[in-house]
Write a protein that holds these residues in place. Structure first.
Motif, mmCIF file in Angstrom:
data_model
loop_
_atom_site.group_PDB
_atom_site.id
_atom_site.type_symbol
_atom_site.label_atom_id
_atom_site.label_comp_id
_atom_site.label_asym_id
_atom_site.label_seq_id
_atom_site.Cartn_x
_atom_site.Cartn_y
_atom_site.Cartn_z
ATOM 1 N N MET A 123 51.178 106.939 -7.103
ATOM 2 C CA MET A 123 51.549 105.652 -6.522
ATOM 3 C C MET A 123 50.462 105.155 -5.576
ATOM 4 N N ASP A 124 50.239 103.874 -5.625
ATOM 5 C CA ASP A 124 49.232 103.265 -4.759
ATOM 6 C C ASP A 124 49.717 101.842 -4.461
ATOM 7 N N PHE A 125 49.936 101.575 -3.194
ATOM 8 C CA PHE A 125 50.543 100.288 -2.816
ATOM 9 C C PHE A 125 49.544 99.295 -2.242
ATOM 10 N N ALA A 126 48.247 99.517 -2.479
ATOM 11 C CA ALA A 126 47.265 98.604 -1.875
ATOM 12 C C ALA A 126 46.470 97.868 -2.952
ATOM 13 N N MET A 171 46.418 99.124 -6.952
ATOM 14 C CA MET A 171 47.888 99.032 -6.952
ATOM 15 C C MET A 171 48.435 99.695 -8.208
ATOM 16 N N ASP A 172 49.376 100.570 -8.035
ATOM 17 C CA ASP A 172 50.027 101.186 -9.189
ATOM 18 C C ASP A 172 51.366 101.760 -8.725
ATOM 19 N N LEU A 173 52.437 101.076 -9.069
ATOM 20 C CA LEU A 173 53.748 101.501 -8.575
ATOM 21 C C LEU A 173 54.463 102.411 -9.575
ATOM 22 N N THR A 174 53.679 103.265 -10.211
ATOM 23 C CA THR A 174 54.291 104.292 -11.058
ATOM 24 C C THR A 174 53.787 105.651 -10.570
ATOM 25 N N GLN A 193 52.784 113.641 -9.765
ATOM 26 C CA GLN A 193 54.082 113.229 -9.206
ATOM 27 C C GLN A 193 55.177 113.310 -10.274
ATOM 28 N N TRP A 198 54.090 105.771 1.618
ATOM 29 C CA TRP A 198 52.683 105.651 1.240
ATOM 30 C C TRP A 198 51.855 105.108 2.414
#
Lengths: 394, 373
Positions: free
Chosen positions: A1-4, B1-4, B9, B298
């Motif tokens: 996951m990466d939120f930026a 950005m990657d919401l998976t 994980q 995060w």
């Protein structure tokens, strides 16, 4: 996951933001704000965006793009919708009409239709809804009959067609080509020249003004064979793909965020019984709730884009994103109404209107956002049936 | 950005889910909550052997050096199984209380065992009114110097008090001021009573009756104590939220199962839009909550300001729990009111967490503060 967002995306946002601050006219309120100057102004801006390669940057270079990833497109959309979508009707070309032509069109169709889109010089409208086919879109009755030499003759009526009177040069039309199969299996997509004989447009007055929505009549309109998109009777499947793109392509949360900023400023400046309105507990929690809902809608949209980038199916997430975006706009309208109070009935044209009439405008905008591109109850059906495996309701 | 999830994980989520299915089926959940202490020592040993208490603890302190995001992956999956354990308080107040506190010797002495889950830490922070965290202490209750403070406190809803090795206590001491303490559970003067909470983790009223406080027990004092508590509480909120998301996923899954199988008026309940739309709303809101909670974790992992994200996430969790609880019970009807059905095992846990750490209104006001209202 990466939120930026990446550094490239952040830099692009800054550059774009500076550009838009200069280019978007002071008076520009919204894509839906019907004024004579709206369309020419949006045409000018779309052309300028195209010059900089920003209009269709996520398209491949051969069709006038620069192959940027979907996140650059997200940045672009957010900056647009947080300024009332100054691309005007052309946002739709970029969101899904172009991508569908790219995906399902012939090489000739791509060359013919994608170049004008990427140059920002064409307005499309979408011919889907009919007087008797709204949420039950597959029940539509506009008929496309194939002639002996392969052309089509189209007769029927479309309604709630945005931008048809802009005028739109082309219509992305869904029509029935087969009456002998189940309703959604007999539909085809056509690229129809709005200047063709037999096409008539009648504007309908809407809550936001005249000319936002229209009726479009097709009376024996001839459409050449090379203006059918994809195979005959395959229209429904293509459309489902297209609508999923459309539903993540309109970040209503960015518009609601902008309105929230205005409301925060308004409550800090507005004194009630000698105290700033921003200290009122109910006002505080209502604005906070709007913030929370905006944030949620944003993240669900980002999740849909993440899946899109990985080539996964997005119908479910885009239904959720569209529903949350619409509901966020609905909440924005209501919170604005409550916050501004009695004076929120005043239209922007009235000199006494607080916040330049934004509270009034946002209330009206809240109405179509849960209806257009698939009413939220249709989104709920998609989620229940495709996502959760519940049975169809009929 | 990657919401998976990335591959690691996803592997972690799969392995926790597999463990829960294998070792901790719902029959065991029902069984454990009737134990005298509500604690399953055998399973806890398996959990800590897998390193799940140390996921987010840096490697130099004996942890696995992962992020909070990974820790949340574990908690969400445990929530799907309604698997209660002292994991969240041991991590949020124990490991992070020691890590972020200002007591180097306590950190050196206790953190390895706490990170390994060999020492269980619980949070004795809520005052007996169930609202305040910092007491108002009058001087005649605490006559002492800084080196020989005595603790007088009553704390409520303390999870796993009977199984804990340490209590993290918020209090106010003369000569020290506000303080966050790490008190060994075997210190003289600690009394506890298990409170009657039929479903979920065991809760205790804990009385600290003239308990000796040593300098080495003080993790932080004064303004630093308030800061440390806020840090730990925020972490606890996020971990609990992830667990709650897991609970909500399962409540929805049970509801969908019922809507598909229960036939009324000649068709499955789910064929009625009144039912289907409630399910769709639950699905959408749970997924939105989940993303908000992961975003907050995060941001903390990256060292960014996560205050607004955390407050917004908790507000959203609270709304989602209210929605899921109401809708799922509505659809299950009388069956969901029966303890024979599993639904209440998920919804009652979720309702408990809805109000823990402050409910919707408190977190909306926190959001409002941070928006500059």
């Amino acid at each position: 996951m990466d939120f930026a967002f990446s550094e490239t995306e952040k830099t692009f946002r800054e550059e774009l933001s500076t550009f838009l601050d200069q280019e978007v006219a002071e008076w520009w309120r919204h894509l839906f704000h019907a004024e004579e100057r709206t369309i020419p102004t949006s045409r000018e801006l779309a052309a300028k965006l195209a010059e900089r390669g920003w209009l269709t940057m996520s398209w491949p270079p051969e069709y006038g793009g620069s192959g940027a990833d979907a996140w650059m497109q997200v940045v672009l959309r957010e900056e647009m919708w947080s300024r009332g979508e100054p691309r005007g009707p052309q946002y739709m070309n970029v969101n899904y009409i172009g991508p569908l032509i790219m995906h399902y069109g012939t090489e000739e169709q791509r060359e013919r239709f994608l170049t004008p889109i990427s140059q920002g010089r064409v307005i499309w409208c979408q011919g889907f809804s009919e007087p008797d086919a709204g949420s039950d879109l597959a029940a539509l009755s506009t008929r496309a009959r194939r002639t002996a030499d392969g052309r089509y003759v189209i007769t029927g009526q479309k309604i709630w067609t945005s931008y048809a009177d802009a005028p739109a040069q082309w219509c992305f039309l869904l029509a029935r080509t087969n009456v002998d199969v189940r309703p959604h299996q007999g539909l085809s997509l056509f690229l129809v020249d709005m200047a063709a004989p037999g096409v008539t447009v009648r504007p309908i007055e809407s809550l936001i003004g005249t000319g936002e929505i229209n009726e479009v009549f097709f009376d024996e309109v001839e459409v050449p064979a090379d203006c059918r998109l994809g195979a005959e009777d395959d229209g429904w499947e293509m459309l489902r793909t297209g609508l999923a793109l459309e539903r993540i392509g309109v970040p209503w949360y960015a518009d609601a965020d902008r309105f929230l900023e205005r409301l925060v400023a308004y409550t800090r400046e507005t004194m009630v019984d000698g105290r700033p309105l921003s200290e009122d507990p109910r006002t505080r929690t209502r604005l906070a709730e709007l913030y929370v809902r905006c944030r949620a809608a944003r993240l669900v949209t980002y999740r849909a884009v993440s899946l899109q980038e990985k080539g996964s199916a997005t119908a479910l997430e885009s239904a959720s994103a569209w529903m949350l975006g619409g509901l966020t706009q609905q909440l924005a309208g209501q919170v604005g109404h409550e916050t501004v109070g009695a004076l929120s009935v005043l239209h922007a044209d009235d000199p006494d209107a607080p916040m330049d009439g934004w509270a009034q405008f946002q209330q009206l905008l809240a109405i179509p956002t849960t209806i257009a591109a698939g009413a939220i109850d249709i989104q709920r059906n998609i989620i229940a049936q495709q996502g959760l495996g519940l049975p169809r309701s009929n | 950005m990657d919401l998976t999830y990335n591959d690691d994980q996803q592997d972690l989520a799969d392995s926790v889910r597999g463990f829960v299915a294998r070792e901790w089926p719902i029959a065991r959940v029902r069984d454990v909550q009737t134990h005298a202490t509500g604690f399953d020592d055998e399973l806890w040993k398996k959990v800590i052997a897998l390193g799940w208490s140390a996921v987010a603890v840096p490697e130099e302190h004996g942890g696995l050096g992962g992020g909070l995001v990974e820790q949340l992956v574990v908690l969400e999956e445990l929530g799907r199984g309604a698997v209660d354990s002292p994991l969240r308080t041991t991590i949020a107040y124990g490991a992070f209380g020691l890590l972020r506190g200002h007591n180097d010797s306590a950190r050196a002495r206790h953190l390895p065992a706490v990170a390994a889950g060999e020492a269980i830490v619980t949070a004795a922070v809520l005052e007996s009114d169930g609202r305040a965290v910092w007491p108002v202490v009058t001087t005649d209750e605490t006559a002492h110097s800084a080196d020989h403070a005595r603790l007088h406190a009553t704390k409520t809803l303390v999870p796993y008090a009977a199984s804990a090795d340490h209590f993290v206590v918020t209090t106010r001491l003369i000569g020290i001021g506000d303080a966050v303490l790490l008190i060994p559970a075997d210190r003289a003067g600690i009394r506890m009573r298990r409170q009657t909470v039929p479903v979920g983790e065991p809760r205790y009223r804990v009385d600290f009756d003239d308990v000796e406080v040593r300098r080495e027990d003080v993790l932080a004092a004064g303004d630093a104590a308030r800061e440390l508590f806020t840090t730990c509480a925020e972490l606890d909120t996020i971990l609990t939220a992830a667990y709650t998301v897991g609970l909500c996923h399962s409540a929805l899954a049970l509801t969908v199962e019922h809507a598909n199988s229960r036939v009324q008026f000649g068709r499955p309940l789910g064929a009625f839009q009144a039912v289907a739309h409630r399910c769709a709303d639950m699905h959408t809101e749970i997924n939105a909550t989940r993303l908000m909670v992961f975003e907050a974790a995060w941001l903390l992992d990256q060292g960014f300001d996560a205050r607004l994200a955390s407050a917004a996430a908790k507000a959203h969790v609270d709304q989602t729990v209210a929605l899921v609880s109401a809708h799922s019970h509505q659809i299950l009807g009388a069956m969901g009111f029966s303890t024979e059905h599993d639904l209440h095992l998920f919804t009652r846990r979720a309702k408990a967490y809805e109000q823990s750490g402050g409910g919707l209104d408190r977190h909306l006001h926190r959001v409002a503060d941070l928006l500059g209202l």
